[in-house]
Write a protein that holds these residues in place. Structure first.
Motif, short mmCIF file in Angstrom:
data_model
loop_
_atom_site.label_atom_id
_atom_site.label_comp_id
_atom_site.label_asym_id
_atom_site.label_seq_id
_atom_site.Cartn_x
_atom_site.Cartn_y
_atom_site.Cartn_z
N THR A 90 -9.12 24.68 93.33
CA THR A 90 -9.50 23.26 93.33
C THR A 90 -8.86 22.53 94.51
OG1 THR A 90 -9.72 23.26 90.93
CG2 THR A 90 -9.47 21.13 92.01
N ILE A 91 -7.58 22.80 94.75
CA ILE A 91 -6.86 22.12 95.83
C ILE A 91 -7.34 22.63 97.19
CG2 ILE A 91 -4.61 21.69 96.85
CD1 ILE A 91 -5.07 20.23 94.24
N THR A 92 -7.46 23.93 97.34
CA THR A 92 -7.89 24.48 98.64
C THR A 92 -9.31 24.04 98.98
OG1 THR A 92 -8.53 26.53 97.50
CG2 THR A 92 -6.34 26.44 98.50
N ASP A 93 -10.22 24.04 97.99
CA ASP A 93 -11.58 23.57 98.26
C ASP A 93 -11.59 22.09 98.61
OD1 ASP A 93 -12.45 26.12 97.72
OD2 ASP A 93 -13.15 25.67 95.69
N SER A 94 -10.73 21.32 97.96
CA SER A 94 -10.69 19.88 98.25
C SER A 94 -10.14 19.62 99.66
CB SER A 94 -9.82 19.15 97.23
OG SER A 94 -8.47 19.57 97.32
N LEU A 95 -9.21 20.43 100.13
CA LEU A 95 -8.74 20.30 101.50
C LEU A 95 -9.87 20.57 102.50
CD1 LEU A 95 -5.18 21.91 101.48
CD2 LEU A 95 -5.74 19.55 102.08
N LEU A 96 -10.65 21.60 102.23
CA LEU A 96 -11.78 21.90 103.10
C LEU A 96 -12.81 20.77 103.05
CD1 LEU A 96 -13.29 23.84 104.95
CD2 LEU A 96 -14.23 24.96 102.91
N SER A 97 -13.05 20.23 101.86
CA SER A 97 -13.99 19.11 101.74
C SER A 97 -13.48 17.88 102.49
CB SER A 97 -14.20 18.76 100.26
OG SER A 97 -14.76 19.85 99.56
N THR A 98 -12.16 17.66 102.47
CA THR A 98 -11.60 16.54 103.21
C THR A 98 -11.84 16.67 104.70
OG1 THR A 98 -9.87 16.39 101.51
CG2 THR A 98 -9.52 15.17 103.55
N VAL A 99 -11.67 17.88 105.21
CA VAL A 99 -11.94 18.12 106.64
C VAL A 99 -13.42 17.91 106.94
CG1 VAL A 99 -11.90 19.85 108.47
CG2 VAL A 99 -9.99 19.69 106.85
N VAL A 100 -14.29 18.40 106.07
CA VAL A 100 -15.73 18.28 106.28
C VAL A 100 -16.17 16.82 106.28
CG1 VAL A 100 -17.99 18.80 105.28
CG2 VAL A 100 -16.23 20.57 105.38
N ILE A 101 -15.49 15.98 105.51
CA ILE A 101 -15.82 14.56 105.47
C ILE A 101 -15.19 13.81 106.64
CG2 ILE A 101 -15.46 12.43 104.17
CD1 ILE A 101 -15.68 14.09 101.60
N THR A 102 -13.94 14.11 106.93
CA THR A 102 -13.18 13.31 107.89
C THR A 102 -13.62 13.54 109.32
OG1 THR A 102 -11.27 13.41 106.41
CG2 THR A 102 -10.87 12.74 108.69
N SER A 244 -18.04 16.28 92.00
CA SER A 244 -16.85 17.07 91.65
C SER A 244 -16.72 18.32 92.49
CB SER A 244 -16.91 17.45 90.16
OG SER A 244 -18.10 18.18 89.87
N GLU A 245 -17.81 18.83 93.04
CA GLU A 245 -17.76 20.06 93.82
C GLU A 245 -17.29 19.83 95.25
OE1 GLU A 245 -18.21 22.97 92.49
OE2 GLU A 245 -18.71 22.10 90.54
N SER A 246 -17.42 18.61 95.74
CA SER A 246 -17.05 18.32 97.13
C SER A 246 -16.05 17.18 97.23
CB SER A 246 -18.30 17.98 97.95
OG SER A 246 -18.96 16.84 97.41
N ALA A 247 -15.21 17.02 96.21
CA ALA A 247 -14.23 15.94 96.21
C ALA A 247 -13.11 16.23 97.20
CB ALA A 247 -13.65 15.76 94.81
N PRO A 248 -12.64 15.23 97.94
CA PRO A 248 -11.53 15.45 98.88
C PRO A 248 -10.20 15.58 98.14
CG PRO A 248 -12.21 13.17 98.90
CD PRO A 248 -13.18 13.87 98.02
N ILE A 249 -9.14 15.78 98.91
CA ILE A 249 -7.83 16.07 98.34
C ILE A 249 -7.29 14.90 97.53
CG2 ILE A 249 -6.68 15.34 100.47
CD1 ILE A 249 -5.54 18.14 98.06
#
Length: 299
Positions: A90-102, A244-249
């Motif tokens: 959950t945490i690692t995917d959220s870090l990746l999602s944060t990068v994808v958004i930012t 919930s699947e692409s939530a940031p950190i």
């Protein structure tokens, strides 16, 4: 001739004593200032240091005593929390999602803002001043006012609770400040420099890429840092527009609190990891940031 002039010309010891006293006073004042700045920096960094040390202790030690216990019991330091954190999907995917958004939200704001800022500063088109006033007016629109209508609009066009929707929202609300900042910076470029480039045969695109962009690098770097930090640390927009699947950190950590309560052994390393990345970006571009903030202060 005055007495002071005579003392100066004759090399009087009064001048020497005054110079030594002035140097001592200046040194003492500079030393006191440095001590004050160091203490202020340590006070400002204390929450960050506490979070780092808490992230290096297990849950039992955290519950038993404060993070300052590490200085008397360094054996409590461990990296197990980070090992468990990196195994938490959950945490690692959220870090990746944060990068994808930012990253897209920052790049798009910088590119579009630079193009629009150049157009408002140096290109003539109908209603230019009125359009710029509209951009300035958008600066005062709070994000909270647009949450409900934008949610309805995104639901109609099918991008609600998607990464694209979050990126578009951040780009839309980041552009007014970007255009305002870069337009004012580009307008300070000497007109003679642009006219000389035009006489050499440079068109608008070449003029923008070869002259304006290099001169505006400090302001562009400052804008990129501001936008990156704002998007990376955002939770409100992501909480509403991301699924919930692409939530940031930030949202992932908030949900960890809701699910597990006092799981500080997960939250502390996750919060520090989410904080250290924007800090690294800031310090990497610190010189450009300072140049951009100070640009235009002195002609």
């Amino acid at each position: 001739m005055s007495t002071s002039d005579t003392a100066v010309k004759s090399g009087s010891p009064v001048k020497a004593r005054q110079s030594v006293a002035a140097r001592i006073a200046a040194a003492a004042g500079g030393g006191a200032l440095r001590v004050f700045l160091i203490l202020a920096a340590l006070f400002w960094l204390m929450p960050t240091i506490g979070l780092l040390l808490s992230s290096l202790r297990d849950s039992g030690d955290i519950a038993a005593s404060g993070w300052w216990k590490v200085f008397t019991a360094p054996a409590e330091i461990t990296t197990e929390n980070y090992s468990r954190l990196l195994q938490n999907e959950t945490i690692t995917d959220s870090l990746l999602s944060t990068v994808v958004i930012t990253v897209p939200a920052t790049v798009l704001v910088v590119v579009i803002g630079a193009l629009a800022g150049y157009a408002f500063a140096w290109m003539e088109f109908p209603g230019r001043d009125w359009w710029f006033m509209v951009v300035v007016g958008l600066l005062v629109v709070p994000v909270q006012v647009a949450l409900v209508p934008v949610s309805e609009l995104f639901g109609v066009i099918g991008i609600f609770e998607t990464t694209i929707g979050v990126v578009i929202f951040h780009v839309a609300f980041g552009l007014p400040f970007a255009i305002f900042l870069l337009r004012n910076f580009f307008a300070e470029i000497p007109r003679e420099l642009l006219e000389a480039a035009r006489l050499d045969g440079a068109g608008e695109i070449r003029l923008f890429t070869r002259v304006v962009m290099p001169l505006g690098a400090p302001a562009i770097a400052s804008l990129g840092i501001f936008q990156f930090l704002w998007v990376w640390n955002d939770m409100l927009v992501a909480l509403i527009f991301a699924d919930s699947e692409s939530a940031p950190i930030t949202v992932a950590l908030q949900r960890q609190v809701r699910q597990f309560g006092n799981n500080i052994d997960v939250l502390a390393p996750g919060a520090f990891l989410s904080m250290i990345i924007p800090l690294a970006v800031f310090f990497a571009f610190q010189r450009q940031f300072v140049s951009g903030v100070m640009a235009g202060a002195v002609k």
